[in-house]
Design a protein around this motif. Structure first.
Motif, PDB file in Angstrom:
ATOM      1  N   UNK A  44      -6.818 -14.420  -0.710  1.00 40.97           N
ATOM      2  CA  UNK A  44      -6.479 -14.393   0.711  1.00 40.97           C
ATOM      3  C   UNK A  44      -4.990 -14.672   0.922  1.00 40.97           C
ATOM      4  N   UNK A  45      -4.451 -15.676   0.216  1.00 42.02           N
ATOM      5  CA  UNK A  45      -3.054 -16.056   0.423  1.00 42.02           C
ATOM      6  C   UNK A  45      -2.095 -14.965  -0.025  1.00 42.02           C
ATOM      7  N   UNK A  46      -2.501 -14.143  -0.991  1.00 42.45           N
ATOM      8  CA  UNK A  46      -1.648 -13.066  -1.488  1.00 42.45           C
ATOM      9  C   UNK A  46      -1.752 -11.799  -0.635  1.00 42.45           C
ATOM     10  N   UNK A  66      -5.972  -5.019  -3.468  1.00 43.01           N
ATOM     11  CA  UNK A  66      -4.678  -5.690  -3.421  1.00 43.01           C
ATOM     12  C   UNK A  66      -3.804  -5.172  -2.280  1.00 43.01           C
ATOM     13  N   UNK A  67      -3.088  -6.082  -1.676  1.00 46.52           N
ATOM     14  CA  UNK A  67      -2.035  -5.766  -0.698  1.00 46.52           C
ATOM     15  C   UNK A  67      -2.502  -4.807   0.392  1.00 46.52           C
ATOM     16  N   UNK A  68      -3.558  -5.194   1.096  1.00 49.68           N
ATOM     17  CA  UNK A  68      -4.111  -4.320   2.133  1.00 49.68           C
ATOM     18  C   UNK A  68      -3.286  -4.347   3.406  1.00 49.68           C
ATOM     19  N   UNK A  69      -2.361  -5.277   3.535  1.00 50.57           N
ATOM     20  CA  UNK A  69      -1.589  -5.398   4.769  1.00 50.57           C
ATOM     21  C   UNK A  69      -0.274  -4.631   4.743  1.00 50.57           C
ATOM     22  N   UNK A  70      -0.096  -3.786   3.748  1.00 53.67           N
ATOM     23  CA  UNK A  70       1.112  -2.971   3.721  1.00 53.67           C
ATOM     24  C   UNK A  70       1.112  -2.021   4.911  1.00 53.67           C
ATOM     25  N   UNK A  71       2.300  -1.715   5.415  1.00 52.69           N
ATOM     26  CA  UNK A  71       2.401  -0.826   6.576  1.00 52.69           C
ATOM     27  C   UNK A  71       1.789   0.539   6.287  1.00 52.69           C
ATOM     28  N   UNK A  72       2.094   1.078   5.122  1.00 53.14           N
ATOM     29  CA  UNK A  72       1.561   2.377   4.744  1.00 53.14           C
ATOM     30  C   UNK A  72       0.687   2.209   3.510  1.00 53.14           C
ATOM     31  N   UNK A  73      -0.559   2.594   3.619  1.00 54.46           N
ATOM     32  CA  UNK A  73      -1.467   2.453   2.489  1.00 54.46           C
ATOM     33  C   UNK A  73      -1.426   3.732   1.653  1.00 54.46           C
ATOM     34  N   UNK A  74      -0.249   4.026   1.102  1.00 55.01           N
ATOM     35  CA  UNK A  74      -0.133   5.227   0.285  1.00 55.01           C
ATOM     36  C   UNK A  74      -0.592   4.970  -1.144  1.00 55.01           C
ATOM     37  N   UNK A  75      -0.800   3.708  -1.491  1.00 54.99           N
ATOM     38  CA  UNK A  75      -1.351   3.354  -2.794  1.00 54.99           C
ATOM     39  C   UNK A  75      -2.492   2.364  -2.599  1.00 54.99           C
TER      40      UNK A  75
END
Length: 214
Positions: A44-46, A66-75
């Motif tokens: 959660x913290x990551x 991983x890293x679902x909060x990125x602006x663009x989910x291109x990966x």
């Protein structure tokens, strides 16, 4: 045991043989519930998202994106945190998938599962969540593509069995050591000719051109 996932994978990746991986003893040895609690806090913290927690008597597997909060989910990076009485398995098995918006497709760039984690069902757990995501995004994801490369030659039968089990079609080249993979969303109906066209467009980087279904 509190850790940063990226640093943790990187540091212990140097300690263990990169081809096999291994278990890192836990902070409270054999207390897998404690490690699960700590692992969930770190996920959660990551900025990662827990997709599933699967447990049996000796092991807990947490599938997370991983890293679902990125602006663009291109990966899309789906990973497995494996906790047992032996410790935590490093590096985490994971799959990397690229989104191709122009062709409404996802492309499997890599699935990394090492050593004793092979043939334990972790790949299927991760794949099931990728397919669930694709089905939930049926208007944005028509296909999932992938390639079979020469580095897969020594386990190609196992690889083909894995993809067929999850509904993929495949075409092998003349060498029978390379080929293309294609999953078609349940909502899409294609002719054999259209399927042939798509297969001919699959490269190591995804589909070469936008596919017109009409």
């Amino acid at each position: 045991m509190k850790f940063n996932f990226g640093i943790f994978d990187g540091f212990f990746g140097k300690v263990f043989d990169k081809k096999t991986g291994g278990f890192v003893p836990s902070g409270k040895r054999k207390d897998i519930d404690y490690e699960l609690e700590e692992g969930l806090k770190n996920i959660e913290s990551e900025g990662h998202l827990v997709l599933e927690i699967k447990r049996n008597m000796d092991e807990i597997v947490v599938i997370y994106q991983r890293w679902v909060n990125k602006e663009l989910e291109d990966e899309i990076d789906i990973a497995a945190l494996i906790i047992s009485k032996k410790g935590i398995w490093i590096p985490h098995p994971h799959m990397i998938v690229h989104r191709e918006e122009s062709s409404k497709s996802l492309h499997i760039a890599d699935i990394k599962i090492k050593g004793d984690c092979i043939n334990k069902g972790y790949g299927s757990l991760m794949m099931s969540h990728l397919l669930k995501k694709a089905r939930n995004e049926k208007n944005e994801v028509y296909f999932i593509t992938g390639v079979i490369s020469s580095v897969d030659a020594d386990h190609i039968d196992r690889l083909l069995h894995f993809y067929k089990k999850h509904g993929f079609l495949y075409r092998l080249d003349e060498s029978i050591t390379t080929g293309q993979l294609l999953w078609i969303n349940d909502e899409i109906t294609l002719t054999n000719e259209q399927i042939d066209i798509i297969f001919n467009q699959i490269t190591f980087f995804g589909l070469k051109n936008t596919i017109k279904l009409a």
